[in-house]
Design an enzyme around this catalytic site. Structure first.
Site: not given
Ligand code: FAD
Ligand code: SIN
Length: 523
Positions: A45, A48, A113, A241, A288, A349, A384, A389
């Site tokens: 991410a 922010g 944003e 995205h 977006r 995304h 979203r 998130s």
């Molecule tokens: P994740 O952080 O993806 O963690 C998932 C975990 O599950 C990992 O550890 C993985 O290994 C594990 N896992 C999956 N399947 C299995 C399995 N079968 N067995 C064991 N382990 C498994 N959101 C914002 O609010 N602000 C931002 O600025 C933003 N920027 C982003 C930029 C990018 C490039 C991306 C990709 C996303 C961004 N997002 C942002 C979205 C946000 O990062 C995610 O929605 C959020 O981090 C998801 O968190 P999570 O804990 O649900 O999953």
């Molecule tokens: C971004 O930094 O543009 C991603 C932010 C988000 O996915 O919430």
């Protein structure tokens, strides 16, 4: 021998780790992660984390912005919950050692944003997620009640089905007893029994060819809960995205944060013309989905491979200071963003839907919670709002933790669960059967179930995926479990759910846009 814990947490992103830290005061915890703890969407991410911090921002404004983006599909209670509890959870993150940028007066330097009416995005340079992940991991590693199990892949959750009982999607008494987990180091499926299980497996970007998500984002949790007959919803709302760095040979696609458009970045055609005002009066700051569709349209109309994002008119030193990682990354491929325009394309995304949960993060399966990107909490609805998130994951993991600890002493571990049975299976002789099907799934989803959809494309995608489903299930039944075949199976399940829900929706709404029903039905 089965391992036993009070709390099983599948996933080590912000959702899983923040939950684990909170329940660890009340019992033993296992955190299972399929690669290393740090390889998560969370760590990628950039922009922010949204929270109302100072005047003139208010909870009401943030709620309103979220509802507008959600296009009539949000659950107002979930929206209110996340937004009003956000400041408390930001404090919690700070207490765990996360650092956010401040201005010269010591106030948090808040970004704005697309879709946000105020400055409310806390950030750590342009790598906020990595900073949060770092802080959470350092807390987890020092916790005496938490057992970290890296390189362990959850294959399926355990329910009555594994005791030989029939379960059906409409049943309200399906129980979760833990999970079957492939220990990748020894190649063996082990049984982890738990009083409660948290599904926090993140997103589904890898179902598509071009995605900002790391390779781990294969929708495993959603597929596991679907197979266990839990309720899944809103899968048609996949967020693309608008701006990932154009470089077809690299996976995941490097994200050029939306904050760059908030900072004044302008989208231009290859010939240098600005085009967003042709689509929306908010220009480059439109939400977006509108920007992603506009770019998609520009690329289709002109046959171009990318459009440009331009920040050359901004102060070069300021640009480097605000976006050090993007500056470095682009420079490494020969683009100096202070002098050159950045070629960008949309990429899959974020998934707004997923495992349906209530306000306590409870899924429709007893003793199974879900939070983070794999969950559908009702916050995002059909679209979203940027940076909503990470905060959603924190707030819902907090609610789930409070709920789970209340009943933990009353739940008994089920000791009658059989071990994983792989009698009569063998290792697939030809890996090409898996790798080629994987490519096909990604192509089908990208070409037919992408930013713009139609009946014929969805029907075609459904038929093609059905063939892959049959072939893969038969291969899975005869094979020793491997991560590769599980990933393929899970992606097919997720693709099926997206297509099924997209075909049902006879309108365009939020992130789901179809040329056959371009208008929105009345709410
Ligand atoms: P994740 O952080 O993806 O963690 C998932 C975990 O599950 C990992 O550890 C993985 O290994 C594990 N896992 C999956 N399947 C299995 C399995 N079968 N067995 C064991 N382990 C498994 N959101 C914002 O609010 N602000 C931002 O600025 C933003 N920027 C982003 C930029 C990018 C490039 C991306 C990709 C996303 C961004 N997002 C942002 C979205 C946000 O990062 C995610 O929605 C959020 O981090 C998801 O968190 P999570 O804990 O649900 O999953
Ligand atoms: C971004 O930094 O543009 C991603 C932010 C988000 O996915 O919430």
């Amino acid at each position: 021998m089965a391992q036993e814990f009070d709390f099983l947490v599948i996933g080590s992103g912000i959702a899983g780790l923040s939950y684990a830290l909170k329940v660890a005061e009340y019992g033993t915890v296992a955190v299972v992660s399929k690669t290393e703890l740090k390889e998560t969407n969370t760590a990628y991410a950039q922009g922010g984390i949204a929270s109302v911090m100072y005047d003139p921002d208010t909870f009401e404004k943030h709620i309103e912005d979220t509802l507008i983006a959600g296009d009539g599909v949000c659950n107002i209670e979930a929206v209110r919950k996340v937004i009003t509890e956000a400041p408390e959870q930001i404090n919690q993150l700070l207490n765990w050692g996360t650092s956010f940028d401040k201005d010269s007066e010591g106030q948090f330097d808040l970004h704005r944003e697309g879709g946000h009416s105020e400055h409310r995005i806390l950030h750590h340079k342009d790598n906020t997620g990595a900073e949060i992940q770092r802080a959470l991991i350092s807390q987890i590693k020092n916790h005496p009640s938490i057992t970290v199990m890296e390189h362990n892949f959850a294959v399926d959750i355990i329910t009555q089905h594994h005791l030989g009982k029939v379960t059906e999607p409409w049943m309200r008494d399906i129980q979760c007893y833990g999970a079957y987990v492939l220990n990748k180091e020894i190649g063996k499926v082990e049984t982890i029994l738990a009083k409660t299980t948290m599904m926090s497996t993140g997103g589904i970007g890898s179902v598509y060819q071009t995605t900002t998500n790391p390779l781990i984002a294969t929708g495993d949790g959603i597929a596991m809960v679907f197979r266990a007959k839990g309720i899944i919803e809103n899968m048609e709302f996949v967020q693309f995205h608008p701006t990932s760095l154009y470089n077809l040979s690299v996976r995941p696609s490097f994200l050029i944060t939306e904050a760059m458009r908030g900072y004044g970045g302008i989208l231009r055609r290859i010939n240098g013309e600005e085009f967003m005002h042709d689509y929306d009066s908010r220009g480059c700051l439109a939400p977006r989905d509108i920007v992603a569709r506009a770019i998609d349209n520009e690329l289709k109309l002109r046959g171009d491979e990318y459009v440009y994002l331009d920040v050359r008119h901004k102060d070069a030193e300021e640009t480097k200071q605000h976006f050090p990682n993007i500056y470095k990354k682009c420079l490494s491929v020969g683009i100096d963003i202070t002098k050159d325009m950045i070629p960008v394309v949309p990429a899959a995304h974020y998934l707004c839907g997923g495992i349906k949960v209530d306000l306590n993060g409870r899924s429709s399966i007893n003793n199974l919670y879900a939070t983070g990107e794999c969950a559908s909490t009702g916050l995002h609805g059909a679209n979203r709002l940027a940076s909503n998130s990470l905060i959603e994951a924190l707030v819902f993991s907090d609610a789930a933790a409070k709920d789970a600890v209340k009943s933990i002493d009353k739940i008994e571990i089920n000791k009658r669960i059989p071990t994983w049975n792989d009698e009569g299976t063998s290792h697939p002789e030809e890996m090409i059967l898996i790798t080629q099907s994987n490519k096909e799934v990604q192509q089908i989803m990208s070409k037919y179930v992408g930013i713009v959809r139609s009946n014929i494309r969805l029907d075609r995608a459904y038929d093609r995926l059905e063939v892959l489903y049959r072939e893969t299930e038969s291969l899975f039944q005869g094979s020793k479990v491997s991560e590769k075949i599980c990933h393929l199976r899970n992606k097919i399940n997720v693709g099926y759910l997206i297509i099924k829900m997209a075909r049902k929706r006879k309108e365009s709404r939020g992130l789901h846009y179809t040329i056959d029903f371009p208008d929105k039905l009345k709410d």
